[in-house]
Design an enzyme around this catalytic site. Structure first.
Site, mmCIF file in Angstrom:
data_model
loop_
_atom_site.group_PDB
_atom_site.id
_atom_site.type_symbol
_atom_site.label_atom_id
_atom_site.label_comp_id
_atom_site.label_asym_id
_atom_site.label_seq_id
_atom_site.Cartn_x
_atom_site.Cartn_y
_atom_site.Cartn_z
ATOM 1 N N SER A 62 0.839 -1.191 0.000
ATOM 2 C CA SER A 62 0.000 0.000 0.000
ATOM 3 C C SER A 62 0.881 1.250 0.000
ATOM 4 O O SER A 62 1.743 1.372 -0.866
ATOM 5 C CB SER A 62 -0.943 -0.054 1.203
ATOM 6 N N ARG A 81 -11.861 6.336 9.633
ATOM 7 C CA ARG A 81 -11.307 4.988 9.714
ATOM 8 C C ARG A 81 -12.314 3.940 9.253
ATOM 9 O O ARG A 81 -11.972 2.993 8.550
ATOM 10 C CB ARG A 81 -10.876 4.697 11.147
ATOM 11 N N ASP A 137 -8.254 -6.680 -4.902
ATOM 12 C CA ASP A 137 -7.910 -5.363 -4.357
ATOM 13 C C ASP A 137 -8.535 -4.299 -5.250
ATOM 14 O O ASP A 137 -8.163 -4.151 -6.406
ATOM 15 C CB ASP A 137 -6.388 -5.214 -4.338
ATOM 16 N N HIS A 178 -7.693 -5.401 -0.508
ATOM 17 C CA HIS A 178 -6.422 -4.715 -0.283
ATOM 18 C C HIS A 178 -5.681 -5.297 0.925
ATOM 19 O O HIS A 178 -4.459 -5.412 0.919
ATOM 20 C CB HIS A 178 -6.718 -3.231 -0.073
ATOM 21 N N ASP A 179 -6.426 -5.672 1.955
ATOM 22 C CA ASP A 179 -5.823 -6.238 3.165
ATOM 23 C C ASP A 179 -5.060 -7.534 2.913
ATOM 24 O O ASP A 179 -4.368 -8.025 3.815
ATOM 25 C CB ASP A 179 -6.910 -6.522 4.214
#
Lengths: 603, 603
Positions: B157, B226, B321, B354-355
């Site tokens: 990232s 967040r 992602d 993405h994680d």
């Protein structure tokens, strides 16, 4: 400014019902009374009241779907591109109604309405409403307009959810339903975005637990919720093309925290505009209604929900919609098929993301006008004259042709029409533009459906009234129940599918019989080239060079016979064809193509 | 709790540099002084200081990448699964460093640090920092540790953006760079999400223009930012599997606005936890640094940026992602290829979104450990003994085999090795597990690269030190510059590609010569079956039935000769093969496969 030929000047009307002591019973168990509905209409209701179409709006929409409110009005209704003379919802033919949802802020009863009991706006004392509650309120309006059965209900996004609620909760009040860019339930990701938006509103100190009327509204919170939601309406691709990384004012970075990228100032603008026209409490109520929408939970399963449907369904999704992705529409299509319902489906290729339901006007016009026409005149197709004379002897197609055997006149079509029983249920895999199904419908009154991959072909089918779903036969027909068709046809397609074994097995699972036609690789011209030249054959029915052929498989009549034997398939008919008609001997050598009728041999 | 064999107990260390009158010059033109850096190290620096790997963290990370801070510490560092003995970043071999970025809140100088000039926290008077500024600060730390050149920099990232900044801004200070789930620029959609998050923070009345230290921080705003960002780290699929529509407490809906879906309470929790460990101002500065990241703007074009790279590059993306979609990684890979840089690429199949860069530990371990090993020991492969003896006469492959001609011993490999010039640049399209490239590297010291579609094969190549990019030859080799290879090989793959014409044209655009091998459909056993049986052939080199063959094209030696003549290709060598060796006459009949060396005939 009002255009000529558009829905032109319109005005919002109101109807009130469920006056005390009556009331609208809500899914929560609470009762709302009275209920006002803001609505608009376009076009004329016909004398038999059979041409009424109810348009259902999405989260931020309202009753003003088309036309202009005044001569100086600069912005038309939210679906103006779709509603009007000659448009998808043609006001020359249909009577169009659109009402603001209960819970909204566009004139229908919602949290900003005055609660008669207190004389003050409801605020958060307004009861939670569901999509079904919204639709239940609409049934009052429709009755008030003197309409017993709607020709269609239609909507995108939350409007599609309402159309689904109509189809499952009031199945006998609609002839057809058009569900666009929607879903049978709001998934975890969509709930998550809604929840963050609600958090932003409720975190705004101006929110005051919803009791902000007469004071400053929670504009910052609502603006943030809208900015966020707006991202989910676009696609990565459309944002890249529309904004990229362009800066609003300067050539170089500001090195501060002001909005400077074009995409930031665009979202700022969207947020500001929205705050001027929308009530934050309505945003909470409507997103909650969306989050609560779940046909599977309501009826036990998606299949149980779809079992209730009586309407013909048109389901449209968009390739780049990631808020309600195509797979959610496909799940509904498959459940409808399992429940043997009438459904037409197209996944429209578009970069616009979820917003495509407001923008892909041309494709929608074709699909919706074709579908509505068929809903209005279900017997129109049967009444058509056959386009070409159908030969009367089944095994001798009449007109010999000098054109390429399956680029020009489709010899196999004439033959297949004669092999099909009248009024049987027929599934055509790779149905192309629907020509064979049209012929079968006209000559044999079959109850037919097509499966087709190409969007253009799907549109052609819908325009001519042929039921079709867009799907890839190579991925199986798993949604279609066992033995639900009398006949499944795969015409000149076997050689191009990736998995012929799977496709044929599926055909004979869903159908009692199958008709398969293919070019015969055993044809003498092909063989001679192979033998003498040692080259992959190029003939009239195999017209491609080895390197440019779409054919993934070469097979001969003999190959197919062996395949049937090895797979316990019974060959009921085997009709070798040349361009001059059927071939009666040395067929594996002399036939350019072949038509087989096969069934599962269970004994 | 500290595990055995892990990086175990670690502690954060600090170094301070750029003390007045010196300072860290920033891209904005401002100067930061002094600069403190918090960092941790794992493993031992070797005597030649050649085994140092700098780990670069993402938005919310810090210096604590692995191990535990105390015996009772329950949570290890953020990349603990990847750093430790035997892990992807093996602390038995490498010296691992991780530092908190400038602008962060994990011990390095940031907006919450005290400004010596005022004696108060910087707040919004802290200068805007860029990804390049973060990296420039890291160069001081690396120098402070006595390291002249890093073996590798690696991050996911925003960490990947830092790795890219290292590779382009400090090309001679790193041997290799690992860029995971990242992008050459932050696109419009990613900027949009960051902007909404910043708006939420700045709309919080507790924000007070960033001057909230010593008072309540803007917890609601930061929490909303967040929650929103967290959605972008997951995928629709992973959220569906993890949460679906499950309710946190009750069986039925609450009909109020409390969080009730599991996904809502999960996001609430993520928001609350984050507020306890992260500074809202740092969130603003770091997202701004991400939004400003754009290699194309910085250097004029992506190609100009990649032209600066000296490091070997490993680029990894994840199929699901959508924050930094695979196409953004692929654009970098293609630019690197156009600039003739060393790059290995794999698009890892994963549902985690993405994680995945925190979760797909097994696949990353194989790819990263193989890549790092090759970076540490670039000559290891050349030093290997050939796995099998290479025959010494080019046209007579030694060991006849009774196994299926290309399922067992690859006769064509032995032959191809002998056709290749020593030390030439070789591209192998459809390189499989890299066996041929390995043989060519060992015997002929070629400078080779593979192109391969299967992830497993890509992993095998990387593990044995073969440079490879995951790509589909059918989509062209457009990223590879004209005439950039001496030789392009397509071994036993022509018959399965969809577009052989395109692939061969591309091979002879990027390479001076091409070697093509394929099964010969003109082989007599195939022909006899076709002639006598009128069936699609099944032989040893064409071992599949017509309906299950992966071969999309059947062609013979003669077909290929004609193809070359028609496409102005010069046949430099033509080597027909049977399982017993080369075939010297009646080759179109007797050969089971063929190897052609071709070139473009320009005259």
């Amino acid at each position: 400014m009002a255009e000529n030929g558009s829905a032109d000047l319109v005005k919002t009307e109101y109807c009130t019902f469920a006056e005390p002591p009556d009331g609208l019973e809500l899914d929560s168990g609470r009762v709302l009374s009275p209920v006002a509905m803001a609505y608009e209409t376009y076009g004329e209701l016909n004398s038999s009241k059979s041409n009424a179409v109810l348009i259902l709006h999405a989260l931020s929409g309202d009753a003003h779907a088309a036309g202009y409110h005044s001569e100086t009005d600069r912005k038309p209704g939210w679906w103006h591109a779709m509603i009007g003379p000659g448009k998808a919802f043609d006001t020359n033919t249909y009577f169009i109604i659109c009402s603001n949802v209960v819970g909204g802020c566009g004139g229908s009863t919602g949290p900003s309405s005055i609660d008669r009991k207190t004389g003050r706006p409801y605020g958060l004392s307004f009861p939670i409403v569901t999509i079904n509650d919204m639709v239940r309120a609409q049934t009052y309006l429709v009755a008030d307009l003197g309409i017993e059965k709607l020709l269609a209900v239609a909507g995108g996004s939350m409007g599609g959810m309402q159309a689904l609620a109509w189809a499952t909760d009031h199945p006998d009040m609609i002839q057809s339903a058009i569900v666009i860019a929607s879903a049978p339930l709001n998934g975890a990701q969509a709930i998550a975005f809604d929840a963050v938006g609600r958090n932003a509103i409720m975190a705004d100190p101006a929110f005051k637990h919803g009791d902000y009327y007469g004071d400053s509204p929670p504009a910052k919170g609502l603006s943030i919720a809208r900015m966020l939601a707006h991202i989910t309406y676009l696609s990565d691709e459309s944002m890249r093309l529309k904004f990229g990384r362009s800066l609003r004012k300067s050539e170089s970075y500001n090195y501060d925290f002001e909005s400077e990228f074009s995409v930031e100032t665009y979202l700022d603008y969207q947020g500001r505009q929205f705050v001027n026209r929308f009530d934050a409490n309505s945003y909470l109520y409507i997103t909650k209604a969306i989050d609560y929408f779940d046909l599977t939970a309501q009826y036990g399963s998606l299949d149980a929900a779809m079992a209730r449907v009586n309407a013909k369904m048109l389901i449209l999704s968009y390739s780049s919609d990631w808020l309600y992705p195509p797979y959610q529409s496909q799940e509904m299509v498959y459940a409808l098929l399992r429940q043997r319902k009438k459904v037409v489906y197209c996944n429209i290729e578009s970069d616009y993301g979820h917003d495509a339901f407001l923008l892909e006007v041309d494709v929608m016009r074709k699909l919706i006008s074709g579908f509505l026409d068929h809903a209005m005149h279900p017997d129109k197709l049967h009444a058509l004259k056959p386009a070409k004379p159908v030969p009367d002897t089944p095994l001798n197609p009449s007109s010999p042709s000098t054109a390429s055997i399956y680029k020009g006149r489709r010899v196999d079509y004439d033959l297949i029409v004669n092999l099909v029983d009248a009024r049987s249920r027929v599934l055509d895999i790779g149905c192309g533009d629907g020509e064979l199904l049209k012929r079968l419908t006209v000559s044999k009154q079959v109850d037919g459906m097509g499966v087709e991959l190409s969007q253009d072909n799907v549109m052609s089918c819908v325009l001519r009234g042929i039921p079709v779903i867009q799907a890839d036969a190579d991925q199986g027909l798993s949604a279609i129940p066992n033995q639900s068709y009398d006949l499944v046809i795969l015409s000149m397609t076997l050689q191009v599918v990736a998995h012929p074994e799977l496709v044929i097995n599926e055909m004979l699972r869903v159908g009692k019989k199958a008709i398969v036609s293919f070019p015969n690789f055993g044809y003498w011209k092909a063989r001679i080239k192979t033998l003498l030249l040692g080259r992959a054959p190029v003939t009239r029915s195999l017209p491609y060079a080895w390197y440019s052929s779409p054919n993934r498989h070469v097979l001969s009549i003999r190959d197919f016979r062996v395949f049937c034997a090895e797979h316990s398939l019974r060959i009921e008919r085997e009709i070798p064809l040349s361009s001059r008609g059927t071939v009666r001997f040395l067929e594996n050598i002399r036939a350019e193509e072949a038509v087989f009728v096969i069934s599962r041999s269970f004994e």
